[in-house]
Design an enzyme around this catalytic site. Structure first.
Site, PDB file in Angstrom:
ATOM      1  N   GLU A 240     -31.717  41.111 -19.567  1.00 40.19           N
ATOM      2  CA  GLU A 240     -32.318  39.996 -18.825  1.00 40.19           C
ATOM      3  C   GLU A 240     -31.480  39.526 -17.638  1.00 40.19           C
ATOM      4  O   GLU A 240     -32.029  39.169 -16.604  1.00 40.19           O
ATOM      5  CB  GLU A 240     -32.589  38.814 -19.761  1.00 40.19           C
ATOM      6  CG  GLU A 240     -33.712  39.093 -20.741  1.00 40.19           C
ATOM      7  CD  GLU A 240     -34.115  37.854 -21.509  1.00 40.19           C
ATOM      8  OE1 GLU A 240     -34.528  36.865 -20.892  1.00 40.19           O
ATOM      9  OE2 GLU A 240     -33.998  37.866 -22.747  1.00 40.19           O
ATOM     10  N   HIS A 256     -24.269  56.586 -40.450  1.00 44.29           N
ATOM     11  CA  HIS A 256     -25.130  57.420 -41.284  1.00 44.29           C
ATOM     12  C   HIS A 256     -26.266  58.033 -40.484  1.00 44.29           C
ATOM     13  O   HIS A 256     -27.174  58.618 -41.058  1.00 44.29           O
ATOM     14  CB  HIS A 256     -25.663  56.582 -42.452  1.00 44.29           C
ATOM     15  CG  HIS A 256     -24.551  56.045 -43.309  1.00 44.29           C
ATOM     16  ND1 HIS A 256     -24.050  56.728 -44.398  1.00 44.29           N
ATOM     17  CD2 HIS A 256     -23.800  54.920 -43.191  1.00 44.29           C
ATOM     18  CE1 HIS A 256     -23.055  56.030 -44.924  1.00 44.29           C
ATOM     19  NE2 HIS A 256     -22.888  54.926 -44.206  1.00 44.29           N
ATOM     20  N   LYS A 350     -46.351  37.391 -19.128  1.00 42.16           N
ATOM     21  CA  LYS A 350     -46.934  36.170 -19.704  1.00 42.16           C
ATOM     22  C   LYS A 350     -48.147  35.725 -18.875  1.00 42.16           C
ATOM     23  O   LYS A 350     -49.169  35.302 -19.425  1.00 42.16           O
ATOM     24  CB  LYS A 350     -45.891  35.050 -19.770  1.00 42.16           C
ATOM     25  CG  LYS A 350     -44.857  35.244 -20.885  1.00 42.16           C
ATOM     26  CD  LYS A 350     -43.884  34.068 -20.965  1.00 42.16           C
ATOM     27  CE  LYS A 350     -42.886  34.259 -22.103  1.00 42.16           C
ATOM     28  NZ  LYS A 350     -41.860  33.223 -22.196  1.00 42.16           N
TER      29      LYS A 350
HETATM   30  O1  PA5 Z   1     -35.094  34.782 -22.096  1.00 45.19           O
HETATM   31  C1  PA5 Z   1     -36.294  34.572 -21.940  1.00 45.19           C
HETATM   32  O2  PA5 Z   1     -36.770  33.997 -20.945  1.00 45.19           O
HETATM   33  C2  PA5 Z   1     -37.253  35.005 -23.005  1.00 45.19           C
HETATM   34  O3  PA5 Z   1     -36.639  35.860 -23.937  1.00 45.19           O
HETATM   35  C3  PA5 Z   1     -37.860  33.779 -23.687  1.00 45.19           C
HETATM   36  O4  PA5 Z   1     -36.904  33.104 -24.464  1.00 45.19           O
HETATM   37  C4  PA5 Z   1     -39.058  34.227 -24.540  1.00 45.19           C
HETATM   38  O5  PA5 Z   1     -40.023  34.804 -23.695  1.00 45.19           O
HETATM   39  C5  PA5 Z   1     -39.691  33.071 -25.309  1.00 45.19           C
HETATM   40  O6  PA5 Z   1     -39.925  31.968 -24.498  1.00 45.19           O
HETATM   41  P1  PA5 Z   1     -39.463  30.531 -25.016  1.00 45.19           P
HETATM   42  O7  PA5 Z   1     -37.988  30.635 -25.221  1.00 45.19           O
HETATM   43  O8  PA5 Z   1     -39.807  29.589 -23.916  1.00 45.19           O
HETATM   44  O9  PA5 Z   1     -40.212  30.295 -26.275  1.00 45.19           O
END
Ligand code: PA5
Length: 359
Positions: A240, A256, A350
């Site tokens: 990310e 393993h 999303k």
């Molecule tokens: O890091 C991110 O932006 C994502 O992994 C979010 O955490 C994930 O999409 C879930 O969204 P939220 O944390 O708002 O529930």
């Protein structure tokens, strides 16, 4: 080797990080203090005789559940599970404590799981910065821990993990957590100074690791029960923040299977930078396994780095390593000339889903 920026030039770091991910990371110790206060201020009590605990959330909001699960191995007598789905496992009932976690409060899988928990009459606690989850919890009279908005979820790990510990303590499902947490936050404050942007590469382990990862595929190996979540977190943060692929696995299991996969193709193996995440909490035989694994694969992969989590207790060691990975991934992004903050592909996905009719 050419890098997009010089990690020791603060003006270049600032320019490459317009949404201030490095600053958000350096605020983690303060965030942890605030998270504790916010959670402690919420009134939480249930009449239930709990048999198990389930954290439901996704991505940056689920990883706090994994930290809790690993912490719980040593400290909690009830099983703790993490659910990353629309639905809940069938064992969930009125004796399951459900912790619904969504930083934005609008993650559709988490909202769906929340509704299912209500139908199953499970006691629920919601942890969010707002959105639908906050609205629904208020309407449903469900204990709500509100945390500040405006951060990337993965930069809000203090807010998304520590309140879970506080909830369990309030419900007498965990005890004696205060000293461990204080030591952990103090350790993070020291580490924050040691790996901050101001510290030059020659003294900064996070910048050094980022340079090792540059133009390589990071492979992160942790240990089940101690650093398994940390390894997953490093992978997720490299994905990310740095927008790069990375992989993780855990010992002893990988001895393993995955270790056998280091024979071919040689060309690809040379591109791997393997990191061993080590702590003194690992089983003595696992410590030996690391050494032998290094002997066996040392010549086959591009490089191996070993990093040790220091700290006064297992939680502190787990978080020291986590924090090192967080900062490394941000520096790696900057080396590639990539802004660590936005996650355009998650947002795109999303938005596309939101255009579809609900199932
Ligand atoms: O890091 C991110 O932006 C994502 O992994 C979010 O955490 C994930 O999409 C879930 O969204 P939220 O944390 O708002 O529930």
């Amino acid at each position: 080797m050419h890098h997009e920026i010089n990690l020791d030039k603060l003006d270049q770091l600032k320019k490459g990080d317009p949404e201030n991910m490095l600053e958000a990371l350096s605020g983690l110790p303060t965030q942890c203090q605030d998270a504790m206060q916010r959670a402690r201020a919420v009134n939480i009590s249930f009449a239930a005789d709990f048999k198990n605990i389930l954290v439901t959330g996704l991505g940056g909001s689920a990883i706090g559940g994994d930290f809790l699960r690993v912490y719980g191995y040593r400290k909690c007598t009830l099983p703790i599970l993490v659910n990353r789905d629309y639905n809940l496992p069938s064992f969930v009932n009125e004796q399951t404590l459900v912790l619904a976690v969504s930083y934005s409060g609008n993650t559709e899988e988490t909202l769906s799981a929340y509704e299912e928990a209500k139908l199953k009459k499970a006691p629920i606690v919601a942890l969010t910065s707002g959105g639908q989850l906050a609205e629904r919890a208020k309407k449903d009279g469900i204990p709500l821990i509100l945390i500040p908005s405006g951060l990337q979820p993965r930069a809000a790990t203090g807010y998304l993990f520590l309140p879970l510990l506080v909830v369990l303590e309030k419900l007498s499902l965990l005890s004696d957590i205060a000293a461990e947490i204080e030591e952990t936050i103090a350790g993070l404050a020291d580490l924050s100074k040691a790996i901050s942007a101001q510290v030059p590469t020659e003294n900064n382990p996070a910048k050094q690791l980022a340079l090792r990862f540059y133009n390589k595929i990071p492979v992160i190996w942790g240990v089940v029960g101690t650093t398994e979540t940390v390894a997953m977190r490093w992978k997720g943060q490299i994905n990310e923040n740095s927008k790069a692929l990375a992989y993780f696995n855990v010992l002893p299991e990988l001895n393993h299977n995955e270790i056998v996969g280091t024979e071919v193709p040689e060309k690809f193996l040379r591109e791997l930078e393997v990191v061993f995440l080590r702590t003194e909490d690992d089983h003595p035989r696992v410590q030996k396994r690391f050494d032998i694994t290094k002997e066996i694969i040392g010549e086959r992969v591009g490089g191996i780095s070993e990093v040790w989590g220091d700290g006064k207790n297992p939680l502190a060691r787990m978080f020291a390593l986590t924090y090192l990975g967080d900062c490394t991934s941000a520096y790696l992004a900057l080396l590639y000339g990539i802004d660590p903050s936005p996650v355009k592909l998650i947002t795109l996905l999303k938005n596309k889903l939101a255009e579809l009719p609900e199932a």
